[in-house]
Design a protein around this motif. Structure first.
Motif, PDB file in Angstrom:
ATOM      1  N   ALA A  17      32.879  53.642  40.860  1.00  0.00           N
ATOM      2  CA  ALA A  17      32.613  52.236  41.228  1.00  0.00           C
ATOM      3  C   ALA A  17      33.901  51.542  41.647  1.00  0.00           C
ATOM      4  CB  ALA A  17      32.004  51.497  40.043  1.00  0.00           C
ATOM      5  N   ALA A  18      33.770  50.594  42.556  1.00  0.00           N
ATOM      6  CA  ALA A  18      34.945  49.805  42.951  1.00  0.00           C
ATOM      7  C   ALA A  18      34.503  48.546  43.666  1.00  0.00           C
ATOM      8  CB  ALA A  18      35.854  50.616  43.875  1.00  0.00           C
ATOM      9  N   ILE A  19      35.350  47.547  43.605  1.00  0.00           N
ATOM     10  CA  ILE A  19      35.160  46.396  44.484  1.00  0.00           C
ATOM     11  C   ILE A  19      36.417  46.200  45.328  1.00  0.00           C
ATOM     12  CG2 ILE A  19      33.449  45.086  43.180  1.00  0.00           C
ATOM     13  CD1 ILE A  19      36.067  43.370  42.448  1.00  0.00           C
ATOM     14  N   TYR A  20      36.176  45.596  46.480  1.00  0.00           N
ATOM     15  CA  TYR A  20      37.219  45.387  47.481  1.00  0.00           C
ATOM     16  C   TYR A  20      37.011  43.973  47.999  1.00  0.00           C
ATOM     17  CZ  TYR A  20      39.514  46.317  52.071  1.00  0.00           C
ATOM     18  OH  TYR A  20      40.302  46.299  53.189  1.00  0.00           O
ATOM     19  N   ARG A  21      38.046  43.118  47.893  1.00  0.00           N
ATOM     20  CA  ARG A  21      37.882  41.718  48.289  1.00  0.00           C
ATOM     21  C   ARG A  21      38.965  41.348  49.306  1.00  0.00           C
ATOM     22  NH1 ARG A  21      38.284  37.830  44.513  1.00  0.00           N
ATOM     23  NH2 ARG A  21      36.618  36.735  45.573  1.00  0.00           N
ATOM     24  N   PRO A  22      38.878  41.940  50.510  1.00  0.00           N
ATOM     25  CA  PRO A  22      39.984  41.795  51.461  1.00  0.00           C
ATOM     26  C   PRO A  22      40.199  40.377  51.984  1.00  0.00           C
ATOM     27  CG  PRO A  22      38.102  42.824  52.509  1.00  0.00           C
ATOM     28  CD  PRO A  22      37.780  42.748  51.057  1.00  0.00           C
ATOM     29  N   THR A  23      39.169  39.550  51.984  1.00  0.00           N
ATOM     30  CA  THR A  23      39.337  38.203  52.542  1.00  0.00           C
ATOM     31  C   THR A  23      39.493  37.141  51.461  1.00  0.00           C
ATOM     32  OG1 THR A  23      36.940  37.957  52.647  1.00  0.00           O
ATOM     33  CG2 THR A  23      38.030  38.750  54.647  1.00  0.00           C
ATOM     34  N   ALA A  24      39.510  37.546  50.184  1.00  0.00           N
ATOM     35  CA  ALA A  24      39.604  36.553  49.104  1.00  0.00           C
ATOM     36  C   ALA A  24      40.967  35.859  49.142  1.00  0.00           C
ATOM     37  CB  ALA A  24      39.407  37.247  47.757  1.00  0.00           C
ATOM     38  N   ARG A  25      40.940  34.561  49.056  1.00  0.00           N
ATOM     39  CA  ARG A  25      42.195  33.806  49.059  1.00  0.00           C
ATOM     40  C   ARG A  25      42.681  33.515  47.653  1.00  0.00           C
ATOM     41  NH1 ARG A  25      43.642  31.874  53.947  1.00  0.00           N
ATOM     42  NH2 ARG A  25      42.101  32.138  55.590  1.00  0.00           N
ATOM     43  N   THR A  26      41.734  33.522  46.726  1.00  0.00           N
ATOM     44  CA  THR A  26      42.116  33.269  45.327  1.00  0.00           C
ATOM     45  C   THR A  26      41.520  34.374  44.459  1.00  0.00           C
ATOM     46  OG1 THR A  26      40.173  31.870  45.152  1.00  0.00           O
ATOM     47  CG2 THR A  26      42.280  30.743  45.476  1.00  0.00           C
ATOM     48  N   PRO A  27      42.176  34.676  43.358  1.00  0.00           N
ATOM     49  CA  PRO A  27      41.658  35.737  42.491  1.00  0.00           C
ATOM     50  C   PRO A  27      40.406  35.321  41.737  1.00  0.00           C
ATOM     51  CG  PRO A  27      43.725  34.826  41.616  1.00  0.00           C
ATOM     52  CD  PRO A  27      43.468  34.142  42.914  1.00  0.00           C
ATOM     53  N   THR A  28      39.565  36.282  41.394  1.00  0.00           N
ATOM     54  CA  THR A  28      38.514  36.049  40.398  1.00  0.00           C
ATOM     55  C   THR A  28      38.851  36.973  39.232  1.00  0.00           C
ATOM     56  OG1 THR A  28      37.169  37.678  41.540  1.00  0.00           O
ATOM     57  CG2 THR A  28      36.682  35.377  41.990  1.00  0.00           C
ATOM     58  N   TYR A  29      38.167  36.751  38.099  1.00  0.00           N
ATOM     59  CA  TYR A  29      38.594  37.433  36.882  1.00  0.00           C
ATOM     60  C   TYR A  29      37.433  38.119  36.171  1.00  0.00           C
ATOM     61  CZ  TYR A  29      42.843  34.925  37.817  1.00  0.00           C
ATOM     62  OH  TYR A  29      43.978  34.463  38.431  1.00  0.00           O
ATOM     63  N   THR A  30      37.781  39.152  35.429  1.00  0.00           N
ATOM     64  CA  THR A  30      36.773  39.838  34.609  1.00  0.00           C
ATOM     65  C   THR A  30      36.492  39.005  33.354  1.00  0.00           C
ATOM     66  OG1 THR A  30      38.420  41.001  33.284  1.00  0.00           O
ATOM     67  CG2 THR A  30      37.705  42.087  35.326  1.00  0.00           C
ATOM     68  N   ALA A  31      35.515  39.453  32.571  1.00  0.00           N
ATOM     69  CA  ALA A  31      35.174  38.742  31.330  1.00  0.00           C
ATOM     70  C   ALA A  31      36.375  38.657  30.401  1.00  0.00           C
ATOM     71  CB  ALA A  31      34.024  39.471  30.632  1.00  0.00           C
ATOM     72  N   ASP A  32      37.283  39.629  30.530  1.00  0.00           N
ATOM     73  CA  ASP A  32      38.457  39.651  29.656  1.00  0.00           C
ATOM     74  C   ASP A  32      39.656  38.946  30.276  1.00  0.00           C
ATOM     75  OD1 ASP A  32      37.334  41.757  27.592  1.00  0.00           O
ATOM     76  OD2 ASP A  32      36.830  42.421  29.595  1.00  0.00           O
ATOM     77  N   GLY A  33      39.440  38.359  31.443  1.00  0.00           N
ATOM     78  CA  GLY A  33      40.491  37.529  32.047  1.00  0.00           C
ATOM     79  C   GLY A  33      41.479  38.265  32.931  1.00  0.00           C
ATOM     80  N   TYR A  34      41.130  39.487  33.368  1.00  0.00           N
ATOM     81  CA  TYR A  34      42.021  40.237  34.261  1.00  0.00           C
ATOM     82  C   TYR A  34      41.552  40.104  35.704  1.00  0.00           C
ATOM     83  CZ  TYR A  34      43.120  42.322  29.748  1.00  0.00           C
ATOM     84  OH  TYR A  34      43.452  42.501  28.436  1.00  0.00           O
ATOM     85  N   GLU A  35      42.513  40.101  36.623  1.00  0.00           N
ATOM     86  CA  GLU A  35      42.164  40.032  38.047  1.00  0.00           C
ATOM     87  C   GLU A  35      41.109  41.105  38.336  1.00  0.00           C
ATOM     88  OE1 GLU A  35      41.609  40.997  41.889  1.00  0.00           O
ATOM     89  OE2 GLU A  35      42.914  42.380  40.760  1.00  0.00           O
ATOM     90  N   MET A  36      40.092  40.712  39.121  1.00  0.00           N
ATOM     91  CA  MET A  36      38.864  41.506  39.237  1.00  0.00           C
ATOM     92  C   MET A  36      39.045  42.911  39.828  1.00  0.00           C
ATOM     93  SD  MET A  36      35.613  41.305  38.590  1.00  0.00           S
ATOM     94  CE  MET A  36      34.941  39.649  38.520  1.00  0.00           C
ATOM     95  N   SER A  37      39.798  43.060  40.925  1.00  0.00           N
ATOM     96  CA  SER A  37      39.884  44.389  41.570  1.00  0.00           C
ATOM     97  C   SER A  37      40.521  45.409  40.634  1.00  0.00           C
ATOM     98  CB  SER A  37      40.705  44.334  42.862  1.00  0.00           C
ATOM     99  OG  SER A  37      40.287  43.264  43.653  1.00  0.00           O
ATOM    100  N   VAL A  38      41.639  45.027  40.031  1.00  0.00           N
ATOM    101  CA  VAL A  38      42.313  45.938  39.107  1.00  0.00           C
ATOM    102  C   VAL A  38      41.508  46.040  37.807  1.00  0.00           C
ATOM    103  CG1 VAL A  38      44.428  46.297  37.768  1.00  0.00           C
ATOM    104  CG2 VAL A  38      44.563  45.551  40.151  1.00  0.00           C
ATOM    105  N   GLY A  39      40.901  44.931  37.397  1.00  0.00           N
ATOM    106  CA  GLY A  39      40.100  44.925  36.169  1.00  0.00           C
ATOM    107  C   GLY A  39      38.928  45.895  36.237  1.00  0.00           C
ATOM    108  N   ASP A  66      52.423  37.161  44.872  1.00  0.00           N
ATOM    109  CA  ASP A  66      51.324  36.243  45.178  1.00  0.00           C
ATOM    110  C   ASP A  66      50.028  37.016  45.383  1.00  0.00           C
ATOM    111  OD1 ASP A  66      53.054  34.145  45.078  1.00  0.00           O
ATOM    112  OD2 ASP A  66      53.444  34.154  47.247  1.00  0.00           O
ATOM    113  N   PHE A  67      48.906  36.384  45.089  1.00  0.00           N
ATOM    114  CA  PHE A  67      47.617  37.077  45.188  1.00  0.00           C
ATOM    115  C   PHE A  67      47.311  37.494  46.626  1.00  0.00           C
ATOM    116  CE2 PHE A  67      43.015  37.126  45.927  1.00  0.00           C
ATOM    117  CZ  PHE A  67      42.708  38.198  45.091  1.00  0.00           C
ATOM    118  N   ASP A  68      46.879  38.721  46.774  1.00  0.00           N
ATOM    119  CA  ASP A  68      46.423  39.250  48.062  1.00  0.00           C
ATOM    120  C   ASP A  68      45.285  40.229  47.748  1.00  0.00           C
ATOM    121  OD1 ASP A  68      46.077  41.101  50.251  1.00  0.00           O
ATOM    122  OD2 ASP A  68      47.966  40.380  51.071  1.00  0.00           O
ATOM    123  N   GLY A  69      44.069  39.857  48.168  1.00  0.00           N
ATOM    124  CA  GLY A  69      42.884  40.628  47.785  1.00  0.00           C
ATOM    125  C   GLY A  69      42.912  42.074  48.269  1.00  0.00           C
TER     126      GLY A  69
END
Ligand code: NDP
Length: 315
Positions: A88-110, A183-186
């Protein structure tokens, strides 16, 4: 008996194609570990998978509690575990701001790294117990994290730096949401997560292969330009990317072909070597590929392991 394989993210793309390829051999029971139960069930049915060839189980990699719950539920089922595929994986190439997992980690790496890191560490115990002749733990890599390739040099390039953002909690508050502290880069976050996947596979190999005999492997299945991975990209990209890959780079592979490739890494007796990053040539023959310097840096792999252990609550 049939082999039992857990495939994360088996509700679409490569995961689904692999689940189907394995189920069709009649030799595997596929546990489809998915965040959307209904979607996974419908996907299996429309792929024509026989009812007795699979079981859908809930797993949301964006929540470490869900990972632990999945492991608990899997053990309750009393099935052995012979192969684990972290797909499984997610890819957010156009995201300008990070989103987070339930545990508060940046989503792609999380999701791509930390969720799988916890899952693989917990399920290692189950793989050890299996009496299956060839037990394997497979983590999907990608060419895009490998800066020794053309595709890996398309900016923004992957790079984990000294892991200061990850060590700081990857939370975008008192630390950066990026592993290297930048800086954040999706798009970069996805590539970074894939480096983590490849480093993690090699660190598993160094720590556990000799003692357990389990095969640890990673792979680049080819550019599967039609999957849901690109769902968040701009429409023009989604329109042009498949023909670009098919006719210009000639790196295009169909979902079916990529599923056959990953199914080989799961079950082919000739792909049993541990610590390998598999790729396929133009004639669809597998070969052991070279990783970039960063994706094979042993000191970084160890540090990544230690930091990740803390973030997922294993240390
Ligand atoms: P898809 O987007 O089609 O599939 C990704 C799967 O991951 C989906 O089943 C998705 O579930 C699932 N997923 C996403 N987030 C979570 C979560 N939080 N918890 C559980 N599952 C989740 O992409 P691909 O099939 O293309 O990608 C599969 C793998 O192949 C990835 O590891 C990717 O990095 C790798 N890869 C892909 C390449 C390509 O060209 N496509 C090239 C190289 C590597 P849902 O269906 O619910 O959205």
């Amino acid at each position: 008996r049939k082999g039992v394989v857990v495939v994360t993210g088996a509700s679409s793309g490569l995961g689904l194609a692999t689940a189907k390829a394995l189920a069709e051999t009649g030799k595997w029971h596929v546990i489809m570990a998915c965040r959307d139960f209904l979607k996974a069930e419908k996907a299996a049915q429309s792929a024509g998978m026989a009812k007795e060839s699979y079981t859908v189980m809930h797993l949301d990699l964006a929540s470490l509690d869900s990972v632990r719950q999945f492991v608990h539920n899997f053990r309750q089922s009393e099935r052995p575990l012979d192969v684990l595929v972290c797909n499984a994986a997610i890819y957010r190439p156009t995201a300008r701001t990070p989103t987070y997992t339930a545990d508060g980690y940046e989503m792609s790496v999380g999701v791509n790294h930390l969720g799988h890191f916890l899952l693989a560490n917990l399920l290692l115990e189950d793989l050890k117990k299996s009496d299956y002749p060839s037990r394997r733990l497979i983590i999907l890599g990608s060419i895009t994290g490998n800066t020794n390739t053309l595709a890996g040099n398309v900016p923004p390039k992957a790079g984990l730096g000294d892991l200061r953002g990850l060590a700081g909690g990857l939370n975008g508050r008192n630390s950066s949401a990026m592993i290297d502290g930048g800086d954040f880069d999706g798009a970069k976050a996805y590539k970074d997560s894939k480096i983590c996947n490849m480093l993690t596979m090699q660190e598993f190999h160094r720590r556990f292969h000799e003692e357990t005999g389990i095969t640890f492997a990673s792979l680049y299945p080819g550019c599967i330009a039609t999957t849901g991975l690109f769902r968040e990209h701009i429409p023009l990209f989604r329109l042009l990317f498949p023909p670009f890959q098919r006719f210009i780079t000639k790196g295009f592979v169909s979902e079916e072909e990529s599923g056959r490739r990953l199914a080989q890494v799961v079950s082919d007796p000739s792909l049993v070597k541990s610590g390998v990053y598999w790729s396929w040539n133009k004639d669809s023959a597998s070969f052991e590929n070279q990783l970039s310097q960063e994706a094979s840096d042993t000191a970084k792999a160890r540090k990544l392991w230690e930091v990740s252990e803390k973030l997922v609550g294993l240390a």
